[in-house]
Motif scaffolding. Structure first.
Motif, PDB file in Angstrom:
ATOM      1  N   ARG A 191       6.080  22.292 -31.545  1.00 13.17           N
ATOM      2  CA  ARG A 191       6.873  21.109 -31.904  1.00 13.17           C
ATOM      3  C   ARG A 191       8.116  21.503 -32.705  1.00 13.17           C
ATOM      4  NH1 ARG A 191       3.612  17.786 -35.669  1.00 13.17           N
ATOM      5  NH2 ARG A 191       5.196  18.062 -37.257  1.00 13.17           N
ATOM      6  N   LYS A 192       7.962  22.526 -33.552  1.00 18.45           N
ATOM      7  CA  LYS A 192       9.072  22.953 -34.403  1.00 18.45           C
ATOM      8  C   LYS A 192      10.270  23.433 -33.564  1.00 18.45           C
ATOM      9  CE  LYS A 192      10.115  26.404 -38.002  1.00 18.45           C
ATOM     10  NZ  LYS A 192      10.608  27.601 -37.282  1.00 18.45           N
ATOM     11  N   VAL A 193      10.011  24.146 -32.481  1.00 15.24           N
ATOM     12  CA  VAL A 193      11.102  24.630 -31.618  1.00 15.24           C
ATOM     13  C   VAL A 193      11.848  23.430 -31.014  1.00 15.24           C
ATOM     14  CG1 VAL A 193      11.629  25.912 -29.501  1.00 15.24           C
ATOM     15  CG2 VAL A 193       9.991  26.839 -31.153  1.00 15.24           C
ATOM     16  N   LEU A 194      11.085  22.449 -30.566  1.00 11.54           N
ATOM     17  CA  LEU A 194      11.681  21.228 -30.022  1.00 11.54           C
ATOM     18  C   LEU A 194      12.490  20.487 -31.093  1.00 11.54           C
ATOM     19  CD1 LEU A 194      11.880  18.813 -27.986  1.00 11.54           C
ATOM     20  CD2 LEU A 194       9.647  18.058 -28.856  1.00 11.54           C
ATOM     21  N   GLU A 195      11.928  20.390 -32.287  1.00 16.49           N
ATOM     22  CA  GLU A 195      12.588  19.634 -33.358  1.00 16.49           C
ATOM     23  C   GLU A 195      13.891  20.302 -33.796  1.00 16.49           C
ATOM     24  OE1 GLU A 195       8.722  17.387 -35.334  1.00 16.49           O
ATOM     25  OE2 GLU A 195       9.233  19.376 -36.099  1.00 16.49           O
ATOM     26  N   GLU A 196      13.869  21.628 -33.865  1.00  8.80           N
ATOM     27  CA  GLU A 196      15.113  22.328 -34.236  1.00  8.80           C
ATOM     28  C   GLU A 196      16.157  22.190 -33.131  1.00  8.80           C
ATOM     29  OE1 GLU A 196      13.121  25.580 -37.291  1.00  8.80           O
ATOM     30  OE2 GLU A 196      13.843  26.276 -35.323  1.00  8.80           O
ATOM     31  N   ALA A 197      15.695  22.205 -31.889  1.00  9.72           N
ATOM     32  CA  ALA A 197      16.629  22.080 -30.769  1.00  9.72           C
ATOM     33  C   ALA A 197      17.310  20.707 -30.758  1.00  9.72           C
ATOM     34  CB  ALA A 197      15.900  22.319 -29.452  1.00  9.72           C
ATOM     35  N   ILE A 198      16.540  19.639 -30.928  1.00  6.45           N
ATOM     36  CA  ILE A 198      17.167  18.304 -30.861  1.00  6.45           C
ATOM     37  C   ILE A 198      18.096  18.093 -32.061  1.00  6.45           C
ATOM     38  CG2 ILE A 198      15.273  16.964 -31.945  1.00  6.45           C
ATOM     39  CD1 ILE A 198      17.506  15.795 -29.000  1.00  6.45           C
ATOM     40  N   ALA A 199      17.738  18.632 -33.225  1.00  5.55           N
ATOM     41  CA  ALA A 199      18.619  18.517 -34.393  1.00  5.55           C
ATOM     42  C   ALA A 199      19.953  19.201 -34.098  1.00  5.55           C
ATOM     43  CB  ALA A 199      17.960  19.142 -35.620  1.00  5.55           C
ATOM     44  N   LEU A 259      21.232  19.909 -31.047  1.00  4.55           N
ATOM     45  CA  LEU A 259      21.924  19.229 -29.946  1.00  4.55           C
ATOM     46  C   LEU A 259      22.634  17.969 -30.414  1.00  4.55           C
ATOM     47  CD1 LEU A 259      19.134  19.598 -27.236  1.00  4.55           C
ATOM     48  CD2 LEU A 259      21.435  20.580 -27.072  1.00  4.55           C
ATOM     49  N   GLU A 260      22.054  17.278 -31.391  1.00  7.72           N
ATOM     50  CA  GLU A 260      22.638  16.022 -31.889  1.00  7.72           C
ATOM     51  C   GLU A 260      23.534  16.243 -33.118  1.00  7.72           C
ATOM     52  OE1 GLU A 260      22.910  13.107 -30.771  1.00  7.72           O
ATOM     53  OE2 GLU A 260      21.213  12.581 -29.493  1.00  7.72           O
ATOM     54  N   SER A 261      23.790  17.494 -33.481  1.00 10.87           N
ATOM     55  CA  SER A 261      24.620  17.821 -34.650  1.00 10.87           C
ATOM     56  C   SER A 261      24.058  17.242 -35.947  1.00 10.87           C
ATOM     57  CB  SER A 261      26.065  17.329 -34.459  1.00 10.87           C
ATOM     58  OG  SER A 261      26.613  17.870 -33.292  1.00 10.87           O
ATOM     59  N   GLY A 262      22.723  17.214 -36.062  1.00  8.89           N
ATOM     60  CA  GLY A 262      22.092  16.724 -37.280  1.00  8.89           C
ATOM     61  C   GLY A 262      21.507  17.868 -38.082  1.00  8.89           C
ATOM     62  N   ASP A 263      20.787  17.528 -39.154  1.00 11.42           N
ATOM     63  CA  ASP A 263      20.199  18.554 -40.016  1.00 11.42           C
ATOM     64  C   ASP A 263      18.717  18.778 -39.761  1.00 11.42           C
ATOM     65  OD1 ASP A 263      22.551  19.217 -41.415  1.00 11.42           O
ATOM     66  OD2 ASP A 263      22.387  17.344 -42.540  1.00 11.42           O
ATOM     67  N   ALA A 264      18.004  17.726 -39.324  1.00 16.00           N
ATOM     68  CA  ALA A 264      16.568  17.885 -39.088  1.00 16.00           C
ATOM     69  C   ALA A 264      16.132  17.015 -37.916  1.00 16.00           C
ATOM     70  CB  ALA A 264      15.781  17.506 -40.340  1.00 16.00           C
ATOM     71  N   GLY A 265      15.129  17.509 -37.179  1.00 18.74           N
ATOM     72  CA  GLY A 265      14.592  16.765 -36.048  1.00 18.74           C
ATOM     73  C   GLY A 265      13.104  16.518 -36.242  1.00 18.74           C
ATOM     74  N   PHE A 266      12.623  15.412 -35.676  1.00 14.37           N
ATOM     75  CA  PHE A 266      11.209  15.053 -35.812  1.00 14.37           C
ATOM     76  C   PHE A 266      10.716  14.522 -34.476  1.00 14.37           C
ATOM     77  CE2 PHE A 266      13.513  14.481 -39.717  1.00 14.37           C
ATOM     78  CZ  PHE A 266      12.765  15.246 -40.605  1.00 14.37           C
ATOM     79  N   ALA A 267       9.644  15.126 -33.969  1.00 14.93           N
ATOM     80  CA  ALA A 267       9.107  14.697 -32.678  1.00 14.93           C
ATOM     81  C   ALA A 267       7.922  13.775 -32.911  1.00 14.93           C
ATOM     82  CB  ALA A 267       8.701  15.912 -31.849  1.00 14.93           C
ATOM     83  N   CYS A 268       7.949  12.634 -32.232  1.00 14.22           N
ATOM     84  CA  CYS A 268       6.926  11.600 -32.414  1.00 14.22           C
ATOM     85  C   CYS A 268       6.222  11.333 -31.080  1.00 14.22           C
ATOM     86  CB  CYS A 268       7.567  10.310 -32.914  1.00 14.22           C
ATOM     87  SG  CYS A 268       8.409  10.519 -34.488  1.00 14.22           S
ATOM     88  N   SER A 269       5.091  10.621 -31.178  1.00 13.88           N
ATOM     89  CA  SER A 269       4.256  10.404 -30.003  1.00 13.88           C
ATOM     90  C   SER A 269       4.855   9.432 -28.985  1.00 13.88           C
ATOM     91  CB  SER A 269       2.877   9.908 -30.445  1.00 13.88           C
ATOM     92  OG  SER A 269       3.022   8.827 -31.329  1.00 13.88           O
ATOM     93  N   SER A 270       5.901   8.681 -29.372  1.00 13.94           N
ATOM     94  CA  SER A 270       6.621   7.813 -28.427  1.00 13.94           C
ATOM     95  C   SER A 270       7.920   7.376 -29.100  1.00 13.94           C
ATOM     96  CB  SER A 270       5.786   6.573 -28.067  1.00 13.94           C
ATOM     97  OG  SER A 270       5.679   5.707 -29.194  1.00 13.94           O
ATOM     98  N   GLY A 271       8.788   6.738 -28.334  1.00 13.33           N
ATOM     99  CA  GLY A 271      10.000   6.183 -28.921  1.00 13.33           C
ATOM    100  C   GLY A 271       9.660   5.136 -29.974  1.00 13.33           C
ATOM    101  N   MET A 272       8.648   4.314 -29.696  1.00 14.59           N
ATOM    102  CA  MET A 272       8.251   3.287 -30.659  1.00 14.59           C
ATOM    103  C   MET A 272       7.719   3.912 -31.946  1.00 14.59           C
ATOM    104  SD  MET A 272       9.345   0.729 -29.170  1.00 14.59           S
ATOM    105  CE  MET A 272       9.176  -0.129 -30.707  1.00 14.59           C
ATOM    106  N   ALA A 273       6.968   5.020 -31.807  1.00 12.58           N
ATOM    107  CA  ALA A 273       6.465   5.715 -32.998  1.00 12.58           C
ATOM    108  C   ALA A 273       7.640   6.241 -33.827  1.00 12.58           C
ATOM    109  CB  ALA A 273       5.537   6.857 -32.587  1.00 12.58           C
ATOM    110  N   ALA A 274       8.671   6.710 -33.144  1.00 14.13           N
ATOM    111  CA  ALA A 274       9.866   7.201 -33.848  1.00 14.13           C
ATOM    112  C   ALA A 274      10.537   6.049 -34.600  1.00 14.13           C
ATOM    113  CB  ALA A 274      10.832   7.841 -32.851  1.00 14.13           C
ATOM    114  N   LEU A 275      10.653   4.898 -33.937  1.00 12.24           N
ATOM    115  CA  LEU A 275      11.280   3.736 -34.580  1.00 12.24           C
ATOM    116  C   LEU A 275      10.449   3.256 -35.772  1.00 12.24           C
ATOM    117  CD1 LEU A 275      12.524   1.983 -31.360  1.00 12.24           C
ATOM    118  CD2 LEU A 275      13.978   2.464 -33.334  1.00 12.24           C
ATOM    119  N   GLN A 276       9.136   3.229 -35.592  1.00 15.08           N
ATOM    120  CA  GLN A 276       8.251   2.807 -36.675  1.00 15.08           C
ATOM    121  C   GLN A 276       8.406   3.745 -37.883  1.00 15.08           C
ATOM    122  OE1 GLN A 276       4.572   0.789 -36.722  1.00 15.08           O
ATOM    123  NE2 GLN A 276       5.608   0.845 -38.686  1.00 15.08           N
ATOM    124  N   THR A 277       8.496   5.044 -37.618  1.00 13.06           N
ATOM    125  CA  THR A 277       8.663   6.026 -38.689  1.00 13.06           C
ATOM    126  C   THR A 277       9.990   5.789 -39.415  1.00 13.06           C
ATOM    127  OG1 THR A 277       7.337   7.588 -37.418  1.00 13.06           O
ATOM    128  CG2 THR A 277       8.686   8.519 -39.174  1.00 13.06           C
TER     129      THR A 277
END
Ligand SMILES: *Cc1c(COP(=O)(O)O)cnc(C)c1O
Length: 396
Positions: A57-65, A67-85
């Protein structure tokens, strides 16, 4: 080597390929472990327990951060889980300003769940600064934007609205599901948080449910890490791997999705039974110029209205190559009927206000050959037309 200075196509293709130093595996392994041995008291390998941090998950999270020019990425179990978080940043008495033509699930989460925790929301056309001003309250904490919106493809000027939010001292949260970082990077335009339903274009194959969050800024990133770990709606290692596998071809897929959607939108726009087509690539689409300025391309989904609602049922029955199914963003073409499917949870009054009515169909254009897709749709409309005409002769 560091991938940071490479073009996005190269970074996507190489995702996770240079991260495994022991064996040199070009596909990053799936680390299924939930517990990690501590070398000694007070020491850690960087991994302790998989909810907090997990190698795949960490490799994915660093990659999306990245790709989106952000500082940190977080992978969640669904889009809704991400929104809830993300929404867990807010609590009793907080208020949000939200895009009017919103994903139905986000609306439901705000109105039926977050409302229980005292979080309220006002829905406005986020491209209208006067509407934003009148929607703003002293307890407003954030603005939640989708651009383009789904299904009506309303465009918000991200630079303008994010700088308005900054002046007000509130967070800008952008749902970038429809364009992906390949075409649009909201953080570069001033957003604080980007959210993805990675189930859609990032995964891209209609076979993995996932959500991603990217944050900008140290304090916000730390707070999100706390929420992500505390709430626990994290993505498992198998799905993290599958998502990365999909993301490697994102550039190729998005280019083909865009090319196909542009051709089919033009075909429908010229069709005598079609009333209107909602696609930002069309020069007369409201917000076309803003979209061109802030994004490097267009999504593969669009909506269209038939002149007569009687066409809808037979079209959905007669399409063969295009599947009548919910969701979007996969290699296979899908068509949905927003009024009864994706947007059923949005009250009729709001749906009417934005224009989600019973004549509207949404089309997630896949990467099949455009001519085959046009032939399928053209045949379905023709058969629908015949049925309606025959019905009129019988009953008229
Ligand atoms: C699908 C979708 C979501 C929800 O994501 P899931 O992965 O289905 O939970 C959120 N926002 C947008 C724009 C979506 O299309």
């Amino acid at each position: 080597m560091s991938l940071d200075n490479l073009r996005i196509e190269s970074r996507l293709a190489q995702l996770g390929s240079q991260e495994e130093p022991v064996t040199g595996a070009v596909s990053f392994p799936v680390y299924q472990a939930t517990a990690f041995r501590h070398p000694k008291l007070g020491q850690s390998t960087g991994f302790d327990y998989a909810r907090t941090k997990s190698p795949t998950r960490k490799v994915l999270e660093e990659a999306i951060a990245q790709l989106e020019s952000g500082d940190a990425g977080f992978a969640c179990s669904s889009g809704m889980a991400a929104l809830q978080t993300i929404f867990a940043l807010f609590g009793q008495g907080d208020h949000l300003i939200v895009s009017l033509d919103l994903y139905g699930g986000t609306y439901r989460l705000l109105e039926r769940i977050m409302s229980r925790f005292g979080v309220t929301a006002t829905y406005v056309d986020t491209n209208d600064l006067d509407a934003l001003e009148s929607g703003w309250k002293p307890n407003t904490k954030a603005i939640v934007i989708e651009t383009p919106t789904n299904p009506l493809m309303m465009i918000t000027d991200l630079e303008l609205v994010c700088s308005w939010a900054k002046k007000k001292g509130i967070l800008s949260i952008v749902d970038n599901t429809l364009l992906t970082p390949f075409f649009q990077r909201p953080i570069e335009l001033g957003a604080d948080i980007v959210i993805h339903s990675a189930t859609k274009y990032l995964g891209g194959h209609n076979d993995v449910l996932a959500g991603l969050i990217v944050t900008k800024g140290k304090e916000l990133s730390e707070e999100m890490a706390f929420l992500h770990n505390s709430i626990g709606a994290v993505l498992g290692p198998q799905d993290s791997w599958l998502l990365m596998r999909g993301m490697k071809t994102l550039a190729l897929r998005m280019e083909r999705h865009q090319e196909n959607a542009t051709k089919i939108a033009a075909f429908l726009k010229a069709h005598p039974q079609v009333e209107s087509v909602y696609y930002p690539a069309l020069p007369d689409h409201p917000g076309h110029e803003i979209q061109k300025r802030q994004s490097s391309g267009n999504t593969g989904i669009f909506s269209f209205k038939m002149k007569d609602a009687r066409y809808i049922e037979p079209i959905l029955r007669h399409i063969k190559l295009i599947a009548f199914a919910e969701s979007l963003g996969g290699v296979e073409s899908l068509m949905t009927y927003p009024a009864v499917q994706t947007h059923a949870d949005i009250p009729e009054a709001i749906r009417r206000q934005v224009g989600v009515d019973d004549k509207l169909l949404r089309y997630s254009v896949g990467i099949e050959h455009a001519d085959d897709l046009i032939a399928d749709l053209s045949r379905a409309i023709e058969l629908a037309h015949k049925e309606i005409e025959e019905g009129e002769t019988v009953h008229g």
